[in-house]
Design an enzyme around this catalytic site. Structure first.
Site, PDB file in Angstrom:
ATOM      1  N   PHE A   1       0.856  -1.182   0.000  1.00 21.61           N
ATOM      2  CA  PHE A   1       0.000   0.000   0.000  1.00 21.61           C
ATOM      3  C   PHE A   1       0.890   1.228   0.000  1.00 21.61           C
ATOM      4  O   PHE A   1       1.697   1.416   0.905  1.00 21.61           O
ATOM      5  CB  PHE A   1      -0.939  -0.014   1.217  1.00 21.61           C
ATOM      6  CG  PHE A   1      -2.042  -1.012   1.034  1.00 21.61           C
ATOM      7  CD1 PHE A   1      -1.799  -2.364   1.217  1.00 21.61           C
ATOM      8  CD2 PHE A   1      -3.306  -0.609   0.632  1.00 21.61           C
ATOM      9  CE1 PHE A   1      -2.806  -3.302   1.015  1.00 21.61           C
ATOM     10  CE2 PHE A   1      -4.323  -1.533   0.429  1.00 21.61           C
ATOM     11  CZ  PHE A   1      -4.072  -2.874   0.612  1.00 21.61           C
ATOM     12  N   ALA A   2       0.736   2.033  -1.060  1.00 28.01           N
ATOM     13  CA  ALA A   2       1.557   3.241  -1.190  1.00 28.01           C
ATOM     14  C   ALA A   2       0.629   4.423  -1.377  1.00 28.01           C
ATOM     15  O   ALA A   2       0.361   4.846  -2.495  1.00 28.01           O
ATOM     16  CB  ALA A   2       2.513   3.094  -2.372  1.00 28.01           C
TER      17      ALA A   2
ATOM     18  N   ASP B   1       4.807  -4.307   3.998  1.00 27.43           N
ATOM     19  CA  ASP B   1       4.895  -2.844   4.014  1.00 27.43           C
ATOM     20  C   ASP B   1       5.732  -2.377   2.833  1.00 27.43           C
ATOM     21  O   ASP B   1       6.635  -3.091   2.380  1.00 27.43           O
ATOM     22  CB  ASP B   1       5.578  -2.381   5.308  1.00 27.43           C
ATOM     23  CG  ASP B   1       4.653  -2.464   6.513  1.00 27.43           C
ATOM     24  OD1 ASP B   1       3.426  -2.605   6.314  1.00 27.43           O
ATOM     25  OD2 ASP B   1       5.157  -2.388   7.646  1.00 27.43           O
TER      26      ASP B   1
ATOM     27  N   HIS C   1       8.066 -10.709  14.845  1.00 30.73           N
ATOM     28  CA  HIS C   1       8.392  -9.285  14.896  1.00 30.73           C
ATOM     29  C   HIS C   1       9.822  -9.103  15.433  1.00 30.73           C
ATOM     30  O   HIS C   1      10.150  -9.637  16.495  1.00 30.73           O
ATOM     31  CB  HIS C   1       7.385  -8.577  15.805  1.00 30.73           C
ATOM     32  CG  HIS C   1       7.425  -7.087  15.678  1.00 30.73           C
ATOM     33  ND1 HIS C   1       8.511  -6.346  16.077  1.00 30.73           N
ATOM     34  CD2 HIS C   1       6.520  -6.209  15.187  1.00 30.73           C
ATOM     35  CE1 HIS C   1       8.265  -5.064  15.839  1.00 30.73           C
ATOM     36  NE2 HIS C   1       7.068  -4.959  15.297  1.00 30.73           N
TER      37      HIS C   1
ATOM     38  N   THR D   1       3.203  -6.821  23.238  1.00 29.63           N
ATOM     39  CA  THR D   1       2.296  -5.678  23.135  1.00 29.63           C
ATOM     40  C   THR D   1       0.980  -6.056  22.447  1.00 29.63           C
ATOM     41  O   THR D   1       0.511  -5.366  21.552  1.00 29.63           O
ATOM     42  CB  THR D   1       2.963  -4.511  22.372  1.00 29.63           C
ATOM     43  OG1 THR D   1       3.431  -5.010  21.111  1.00 29.63           O
ATOM     44  CG2 THR D   1       4.118  -3.937  23.152  1.00 29.63           C
TER      45      THR D   1
ATOM     46  N   GLU E   1      -2.069  -4.720  13.289  1.00 31.44           N
ATOM     47  CA  GLU E   1      -1.161  -5.740  13.838  1.00 31.44           C
ATOM     48  C   GLU E   1      -1.776  -6.462  15.038  1.00 31.44           C
ATOM     49  O   GLU E   1      -1.568  -7.659  15.234  1.00 31.44           O
ATOM     50  CB  GLU E   1       0.163  -5.085  14.233  1.00 31.44           C
ATOM     51  CG  GLU E   1       1.253  -6.053  14.621  1.00 31.44           C
ATOM     52  CD  GLU E   1       2.596  -5.352  14.761  1.00 31.44           C
ATOM     53  OE1 GLU E   1       3.404  -5.405  13.821  1.00 31.44           O
ATOM     54  OE2 GLU E   1       2.825  -4.713  15.815  1.00 31.44           O
TER      55      GLU E   1
ATOM     56  N   ASP F   1      14.943  -4.447  11.053  1.00 36.64           N
ATOM     57  CA  ASP F   1      15.187  -3.014  11.127  1.00 36.64           C
ATOM     58  C   ASP F   1      16.523  -2.872  11.842  1.00 36.64           C
ATOM     59  O   ASP F   1      16.696  -3.431  12.931  1.00 36.64           O
ATOM     60  CB  ASP F   1      14.053  -2.361  11.932  1.00 36.64           C
ATOM     61  CG  ASP F   1      14.149  -0.842  11.909  1.00 36.64           C
ATOM     62  OD1 ASP F   1      15.289  -0.316  11.934  1.00 36.64           O
ATOM     63  OD2 ASP F   1      13.100  -0.183  11.879  1.00 36.64           O
TER      64      ASP F   1
END
Ligand code: NAG
Length: 334
Positions: A101-102, A191, A213, A225, A283, A306
């Site tokens: 999705f952009a 993403d 994750h 979380t 999420e 990341d």
């Protein structure tokens, strides 16, 4: 006597010369045969692959979990052989779709995303990129390899990034019935503010796929979380939970993706009606779904990394990397 000896030496030399000559001739013959039979040899190699035998008494990794308690493989480097996997998936002529999705300023990520995917994502297999955007004219024309296509799909603009993120579920669900089911066998939903930096192949394909994750790797369930409000449809009690899955990388067959996105979208709408929004948006709902519908394959953080999380020892490859950016700027600019 001495003449005999000289003769013997001569014979010896001649024999050696003969061997050398024979060997040379044989080599030349081999090459000529290889040339002639080249296509057959190549074909035979394709039919009967050469690869090292799995060793039943030797674990492939001893530093990480490679099998979930419900027997879903957790994909790490060293646990699979892509020669075998590629042959198996080629046999089935498998087609893979990848959605991103952009919207708004996020269109700036598309070029790099696709350029790096052309280099590393499902190389040699049939791939369709589905780019959902509210700015169709901002999507550049990109040269793709043979067997790969780009489909640009128009979506509405949502002002809040949380809505943009959450509405993805609704749009994937909708497009599953409209398009995906007719065009691809598996879907990978990721993403767009990412780049591929190492191989990602058919080892990731399965009925229902979740990704660990990178920021929640080996975190105890009570500290994950997850959504903790019992009123929310995404609620997970503190004594439950397997892994914390990333919203930025999930996949599966179209049928399974339909069920997943249908659950997530309906749960979000039910919460919205109660004026509730789960802590990590889409999420949180994804984690709820995958807890009670166990994935059949789990991807290690190699598949979503990341560099803010450093370079731990267990991470042998970084295949899909977050692009460094100023979150606030990109998310709030119109
Ligand atoms: C990844 O695994 C392969 C075996 O499948 C191994 O040869 C290679 O060294 C590993 N890469 C790293 C960086 O450990």
């Amino acid at each position: 006597m001495s003449i005999n000896r000289a003769e013997k030496i001569c014979w010896k030399k001649c024999w050696i010369l003969n061997y050398v000559l024979a060997f040379l001739l044989f080599t030349i013959w081999c090459f000529s045969m290889m040339w002639r039979w080249h296509p057959v040899v190549v074909y035979a190699c394709k039919e009967q692959m050469i690869y090292s035998q799995p060793e039943s008494n030797k674990p492939t990794r001893s530093d990480v979990l490679i099998l979930s308690p419900w027997l879903a493989p957790i994909v790490w480097n060293g646990t699979y052989n892509s020669v075998i996997l590629n042959a198996q998936f080629h046999q089935r002529n498998v087609r893979v779709g990848i959605t991103v999705f952009a919207t708004k300023k996020y269109t700036i990520f598309v070029q790099n995303f696709i350029d790096t995917a052309e280099k590393y994502f499902m190389v040699g297999h049939k791939v369709t990129y589905y780019v959902f955007t509210d700015r169709v004219s901002d999507i550049p024309a990109i040269d793709l390899r043979e067997g790969r296509h780009l489909v640009v799909l128009q979506v509405p603009t949502y002002q809040r990034w949380q809505d943009v993120s959450m509405r993805r579920m609704e749009m994937i669900r909708h497009t599953s019935q409209e398009r995906f089911i007719n065009e691809v066998d598996y879907l990978v939903c990721v993403d767009v503010d990412m780049i591929f930096s190492d191989e990602i192949g058919v080892e990731i394909l399965s009925n229902l796929v979740g990704t660990l994750h990178p920021g929640m790797f080996s975190v105890p369930r009570e500290s994950c979380t997850y959504e903790r409000n019992p009123q929310s449809e995404a609620y997970i009690p503190t004594d439950d939970g397997d892994f914390y899955y990333a919203g930025g990388f999930f996949g599966g067959t179209i049928e399974e993706i339909y069920k997943l996105t249908n659950f997530c979208h309906n749960a979000m709408m039910a919460d919205q009606a109660k004026n509730i929004e789960a802590i990590w948006h889409d999420e949180s709902y994804l984690n709820k779904y995958l807890l009670y519908h166990k994935p059949t394959k789990i991807l290690s953080p190699e598949y979503l990394w990341d560099d803010d999380f450093g370079r731990p020892d267990y991470l042998k490859r970084r295949r899909f990397l977050a692009v460094r950016k100023n979150h606030y700027q990109i998310r709030n600019r119109r």
